[in-house]
Design an enzyme around this catalytic site. Structure first.
Site, PDB file in Angstrom:
ATOM      1  N   ALA A   1     -50.483  28.775  22.605  1.00  9.22           N
ATOM      2  CA  ALA A   1     -51.652  27.905  22.821  1.00  9.22           C
ATOM      3  C   ALA A   1     -51.622  26.433  22.049  1.00  9.22           C
ATOM      4  O   ALA A   1     -51.818  26.405  21.058  1.00  9.22           O
ATOM      5  CB  ALA A   1     -52.491  28.599  22.396  1.00  9.22           C
ATOM      6  N   CYS A   2     -51.245  25.338  22.716  1.00  6.08           N
ATOM      7  CA  CYS A   2     -51.547  24.210  21.708  1.00  6.08           C
ATOM      8  C   CYS A   2     -49.857  23.812  20.246  1.00  6.08           C
ATOM      9  O   CYS A   2     -49.774  24.342  19.693  1.00  6.08           O
ATOM     10  CB  CYS A   2     -52.412  23.793  21.030  1.00  6.08           C
ATOM     11  SG  CYS A   2     -54.252  24.481  21.854  1.00  6.08           S
ATOM     12  N   THR A   3     -50.379  22.282  20.209  1.00  2.95           N
ATOM     13  CA  THR A   3     -49.435  21.533  18.832  1.00  2.95           C
ATOM     14  C   THR A   3     -49.852  20.846  18.415  1.00  2.95           C
ATOM     15  O   THR A   3     -51.016  19.797  19.725  1.00  2.95           O
ATOM     16  CB  THR A   3     -48.727  21.389  19.701  1.00  2.95           C
ATOM     17  OG1 THR A   3     -47.572  22.279  20.455  1.00  2.95           O
ATOM     18  CG2 THR A   3     -47.186  20.425  18.841  1.00  2.95           C
TER      19      THR A   3
ATOM     20  N   ARG B   1     -41.897  25.616  19.220  1.00  6.02           N
ATOM     21  CA  ARG B   1     -42.013  24.831  19.466  1.00  6.02           C
ATOM     22  C   ARG B   1     -41.900  23.754  17.953  1.00  6.02           C
ATOM     23  O   ARG B   1     -42.315  22.603  17.935  1.00  6.02           O
ATOM     24  CB  ARG B   1     -43.374  24.489  20.323  1.00  6.02           C
ATOM     25  CG  ARG B   1     -43.509  24.895  21.521  1.00  6.02           C
ATOM     26  CD  ARG B   1     -45.012  25.079  22.213  1.00  6.02           C
ATOM     27  NE  ARG B   1     -45.583  26.676  21.048  1.00  6.02           N
ATOM     28  CZ  ARG B   1     -46.770  26.197  21.202  1.00  6.02           C
ATOM     29  NH1 ARG B   1     -47.577  25.492  20.852  1.00  6.02           N
ATOM     30  NH2 ARG B   1     -47.081  27.914  20.613  1.00  6.02           N
TER      31      ARG B   1
END
Length: 360
Positions: free
Chosen positions: A126-128, A299
């Protein structure tokens, strides 16, 4: 400027090695007037989206994240005595959305608590978020918002300008019906994004909710509303009690004003500033900065490598968008990408990521 940047960003999507299923599309922007009654201030936005889009998104989130009977019971308790658990004006904003769409208040509350219901000791991508210094010395902030129920959320992704006394106070990207902010920029002050942090247990989130911890993304909106600059935003983000743990990534307007705030439910446990990294950028995904990311969801390292390959002298909004558009940073759960700069509000731009890679 916004339209021109949008065309550039669309060009970039087609110019790099990104697996596409559709085209990325600019999110539409609407205005919310904070001088209006909280019960009605969202209506100019809501009337542009069909009721079924919101309800489909909430149902998908419930199926994926809110499978626990205790969470449904908790939402019913909160909805029954909303003012006890949700501060104003947010409680009335939720009531207004419920009334406009003729939707159960409990469902609207659950939708607004979806993050708090899912952020504990679970496995998720969930998210970068990246804050960087561009080639002119300015601060730019980019983020991918990754979450399940992707297609439903993509249909209700929107930019919102929040106005008071005829002036734009801040700009945010959110989902229709969601009154908190996951991505936002306060004009000439700071930018903020939130990345999920999974730690602890569900019962800790429930206990925090029942003892008046802030719904996490409402606290973010409170900071955007009241903090005056980068340092005051960091101070507020460190101190507040929230329902769930969180990574908050903050950018400022001065060189090296970038930070990652690692929070548990009771406050910050660590703040990593750009100066601490000896780099011209900070990158956060969903793992504590002092620990290596798992090989199953790395990531962070690809993002750092891409940033270093581009270099500060070539860094600009278009190249930051390129980084966020490269797999695995862009992945099947990415719902939108926002690039923003508190010092240059014309830069604020959100692309809905219909071009996300397909599931393998």
């Amino acid at each position: 400027m916004k339209t021109f940047l949008g065309l550039i960003l669309v060009f970039i999507v087609f110019s790099f090695n990104v697996v596409e299923s559709k085209n990325a599309m600019p999110a539409k922007r609407y205005k919310v007037n904070l001088d209006d009654d909280p019960m009605t201030r969202w209506i100019p936005l809501l009337e542009n989206f069909d009721r079924s889009l919101l309800l489909d998104a909430i149902d998908s989130l419930l199926k994926q994240y809110v499978k626990n009977d205790e969470l449904i019971a908790l939402a019913e308790i909160i909805a029954h005595d909303l003012d006890k658990y949700i501060p104003q004006p947010y409680a009335d904003e939720m009531r207004g959305i419920s009334k406009f769409y003729k939707a159960e208040l409990g469902k609207v509350v659950l939708g607004n608590l979806a993050y708090d219901a899912s952020a504990w000791n679970t496995v998720g991508k969930a998210c970068t978020s990246i804050v960087t210094i561009d080639k002119t010395g300015g601060i730019i902030h980019g983020r991918n918002l990754d979450y399940g129920a992707g297609d439903e959320l993509r249909t209700i992704t929107t930019e919102v300008e929040f106005h008071r006394s005829g002036k734009t106070l801040f700009i945010g990207t959110t989902y229709v019906g969601y009154v908190g902010l996951l991505t936002a920029e306060k004009v000439n002050a700071f930018t903020i994004s939130g990345d999920e942090r999974d730690t602890g247990y569900l019962w800790e989130n429930i206990l925090s909710a029942l003892t008046k911890g802030w719904p996490t993304m409402l606290m973010a909106r409170e900071v955007i509303t009241n903090a005056e600059n980068f340092e005051s935003a960091i101070e507020m983000l460190q101190k507040a009690k929230t329902i769930a743990p969180m990574y908050f990534i903050v950018g400022g307007v001065k060189p090296h004003e970038g930070a990652i705030i690692v929070r548990d439910r009771w406050g910050a446990i660590n703040v990593t500033r750009m100066d601490d990294t000896y780099k011209w950028f900070v990158v956060e995904t969903n793992y504590d900065p002092w620990n290596p990311p798992p090989s199953s969801d790395d990531r962070r390292d690809p993002a750092i490598k891409l940033m270093e390959e581009i270099g500060q002298n070539q860094m600009n909004p278009e190249n930051l968008y390129k980084v966020l558009s490269t797999s695995p940073i862009l992945n099947p759960t990415t719902t939108y990408t926002t690039v923003m700069s508190a010092k240059n509000t014309s830069l604020y731009h959100t692309m809905v990521r219909w071009d996300h890679p397909n599931e393998n």
